[in-house]
Design a protein around this motif. Structure first.
Motif, PDB file in Angstrom:
ATOM      1  N   ALA A   1       0.785  -1.153   0.028  1.00  0.00           N
ATOM      2  CA  ALA A   1      -0.194   0.081   0.136  1.00  0.00           C
ATOM      3  C   ALA A   1       0.780   1.307  -0.096  1.00  0.00           C
ATOM      4  O   ALA A   1       0.497   2.359  -0.113  1.00  0.00           O
ATOM      5  N   TYR A   2       2.215   1.125   0.198  1.00  0.00           N
ATOM      6  CA  TYR A   2       3.216   2.390   0.228  1.00  0.00           C
ATOM      7  C   TYR A   2       3.871   2.459  -1.061  1.00  0.00           C
ATOM      8  O   TYR A   2       3.862   1.412  -1.932  1.00  0.00           O
ATOM      9  N   ASN A   3       4.289   3.391  -1.297  1.00  0.00           N
ATOM     10  CA  ASN A   3       5.195   3.833  -2.594  1.00  0.00           C
ATOM     11  C   ASN A   3       6.626   3.565  -2.144  1.00  0.00           C
ATOM     12  O   ASN A   3       7.232   3.482  -2.986  1.00  0.00           O
ATOM     13  N   GLY A   4       6.916   3.911  -0.881  1.00  0.00           N
ATOM     14  CA  GLY A   4       8.284   3.469  -0.617  1.00  0.00           C
ATOM     15  C   GLY A   4       8.620   3.422   1.143  1.00  0.00           C
ATOM     16  O   GLY A   4       7.624   3.833   1.550  1.00  0.00           O
TER      17      GLY A   4
ATOM     18  N   GLU B   1      -5.398   4.776   5.910  1.00  0.00           N
ATOM     19  CA  GLU B   1      -5.846   4.121   4.689  1.00  0.00           C
ATOM     20  C   GLU B   1      -5.081   3.108   4.222  1.00  0.00           C
ATOM     21  O   GLU B   1      -5.281   1.927   3.612  1.00  0.00           O
ATOM     22  N   CYS B   2      -3.584   3.492   4.367  1.00  0.00           N
ATOM     23  CA  CYS B   2      -2.561   2.334   4.101  1.00  0.00           C
ATOM     24  C   CYS B   2      -2.712   0.984   4.972  1.00  0.00           C
ATOM     25  O   CYS B   2      -2.739   0.034   4.360  1.00  0.00           O
ATOM     26  N   TYR B   3      -3.076   1.301   6.298  1.00  0.00           N
ATOM     27  CA  TYR B   3      -3.151   0.261   7.013  1.00  0.00           C
ATOM     28  C   TYR B   3      -4.363  -0.851   6.552  1.00  0.00           C
ATOM     29  O   TYR B   3      -4.285  -2.060   6.514  1.00  0.00           O
ATOM     30  N   ILE B   4      -5.581  -0.115   6.359  1.00  0.00           N
ATOM     31  CA  ILE B   4      -6.678  -0.844   5.779  1.00  0.00           C
ATOM     32  C   ILE B   4      -6.238  -1.694   4.603  1.00  0.00           C
ATOM     33  O   ILE B   4      -6.880  -2.817   4.221  1.00  0.00           O
ATOM     34  N   ALA B   5      -5.774  -1.029   3.706  1.00  0.00           N
ATOM     35  CA  ALA B   5      -5.459  -1.463   2.236  1.00  0.00           C
ATOM     36  C   ALA B   5      -4.479  -2.731   2.378  1.00  0.00           C
ATOM     37  O   ALA B   5      -4.726  -3.765   1.719  1.00  0.00           O
ATOM     38  N   MET B   6      -3.490  -2.645   3.237  1.00  0.00           N
ATOM     39  CA  MET B   6      -2.689  -3.665   3.566  1.00  0.00           C
ATOM     40  C   MET B   6      -3.244  -4.930   4.137  1.00  0.00           C
ATOM     41  O   MET B   6      -3.063  -5.973   3.969  1.00  0.00           O
TER      42      MET B   6
END
Length: 384
Positions: free
Chosen positions: A239-242, A283-288
């Motif tokens: 979910a992250y770019n970097g 948002e990133c946590y839910i996406a992961m």
């Protein structure tokens, strides 16, 4: 100099450089010699900073801080703001930095760690005192409390603003995910070969596409910081770019507060700040979590597909004199086809290989087992 009569400065002697090589158009009233201006005198600046810390120049310091609400940035002599970014990278579509990948480099690094001694001796190089960095409750007022959110920031990488970058001071590498690398329009030929895999917390090995060094800028003008960062490019779901790890954070001399979701670092013009985005972190946590559930579902479906049989198989004997020589055929065919297939297999049983002697003339490269290792790395015999 307004403080020359304060009897607090220790005037040094003249410069020890060759007088014939010193520019005559610059004169330092502190050294009483030519070569540089008093405004650029390193020794004078060091003594003034020491006197301020001792509280001996408060009348000059307080004069500058008469209005506590007014914050005037330090003068920037180049007067050139950085050029605006080309675009933003917001969403993802679709080994150690210090040691290197070779065994010899890793052993050398390990020996250097064992030889570190804490002594009172200081190096002969000039020491510059770093400013004191601290966090206050004012820094945390914009956040929703209580929270257990990760520190996710936006940074400038090359000509792009890259969002969804995780700050992980437990990572020994700075990582750039391949979808973000593609969106930046960088030629893949610029990637350097990197053979050492990354090992995640669960022990999973992730092999690299390559490494690339890019310019990273953080902070707001003029308290900004620009450094070259070597990113390891990986092609896997995230979910992250970097991810920025401790190699870069240490080079920034950064202080991190997960409670305040903020990074502070010293610059030539004061303390720079980099704030995390709490909404983006969630948002990133839910996406992961959704990606992990989807991955587990796919694995279960694949296992079920492999376990299901298309049809039952029947074992037939090819040679009545050698009952161990058998093969299997399907049972869904009609009796006529089943009998014809059995007769055909028995008539051509010489095409079957029952041992190594039945396979002469085959290239050994077809059946020789090979280890997938780096040919440039010599083999090492480990201790028992």
């Amino acid at each position: 100099m307004q403080i020359k009569d304060e009897e607090t400065l220790t005037f040094p002697g003249k410069l020890k450089n060759d007088p014939s090589k010193q520019p005559r158009d610059k004169y330092c009233r502190f050294h009483r010699d030519h070569g540089h201006d008093a405004a650029d005198c390193y020794d004078l600046k060091q003594q003034i900073e020491a006197l301020i810390r001792q509280g001996k120049l408060q009348k000059f310091v307080n004069k500058e801080r008469a209005d506590p609400n007014r914050q005037e940035p330090a003068p920037r002599w180049d007067n050139e703001r950085p050029r605006p970014p080309i675009g933003d990278i917001r969403m993802i579509v679709g080994g150690t930095a210090a040691t290197g990948s070779s065994k010899k480099a890793q052993k050398t690094y390990f020996r250097s760690v064992l030889n570190v001694h804490l002594t009172s001796s200081t190096p002969n190089t000039a020491r510059v005192e770093s400013p004191i960095i601290g966090f206050t409750e004012e820094d945390a007022r914009r956040l929703h409390h209580p929270h257990d959110d990760a520190l996710v920031v936006s940074i400038r990488v090359g000509d792009y603003n890259v969002h969804r970058v995780l700050i992980d001071n437990g990572s020994s590498a700075d990582i750039l995910y391949y979808p973000a690398f593609q969106q930046m329009g960088i030629d893949r030929a610029r990637l350097m070969l990197a053979s050492a895999p990354l090992v995640s917390f669960g022990g999973t090995r992730v092999f690299l596409i390559g490494s690339i060094t890019l310019s990273v800028m953080v902070g707001d003008y003029p308290q900004e910081l620009t450094r070259n960062v070597m990113f390891l490019v990986v092609d896997c779901s995230s979910a992250y770019n970097g991810i920025l790890g401790w190699p870069t954070l240490n080079s920034w001399k950064a202080a991190i507060s997960t409670y305040h979701l903020m990074i502070k670092f010293p610059t030539d013009y004061g303390i720079g700040e980099l704030r995390g985005n709490q909404a983006t972190a969630r948002e990133c946590y839910i996406a992961m979590l959704e990606m992990e559930d989807h991955h587990q579902t796919m694995c279960v479906e694949e296992q079920r597909t492999v376990a299901e049989l298309v049809e039952e198989l029947e074992e037939i004997t090819l040679d009545e004199s050698k009952p161990e020589r058998t093969t299997r055929i399907g049972t869904l065919a009609c009796q006529l086809v089943h009998q014809a297939l059995t007769t055909f297999l028995r008539r051509n049983q010489d095409a079957f290989a029952w041992n190594h002697e039945d396979m002469p003339g085959i290239d050994p490269s077809v059946i020789v087992h090979k280890l997938n290792v780096n040919p440039s790395t010599p083999p090492v015999r480990q201790k028992k």
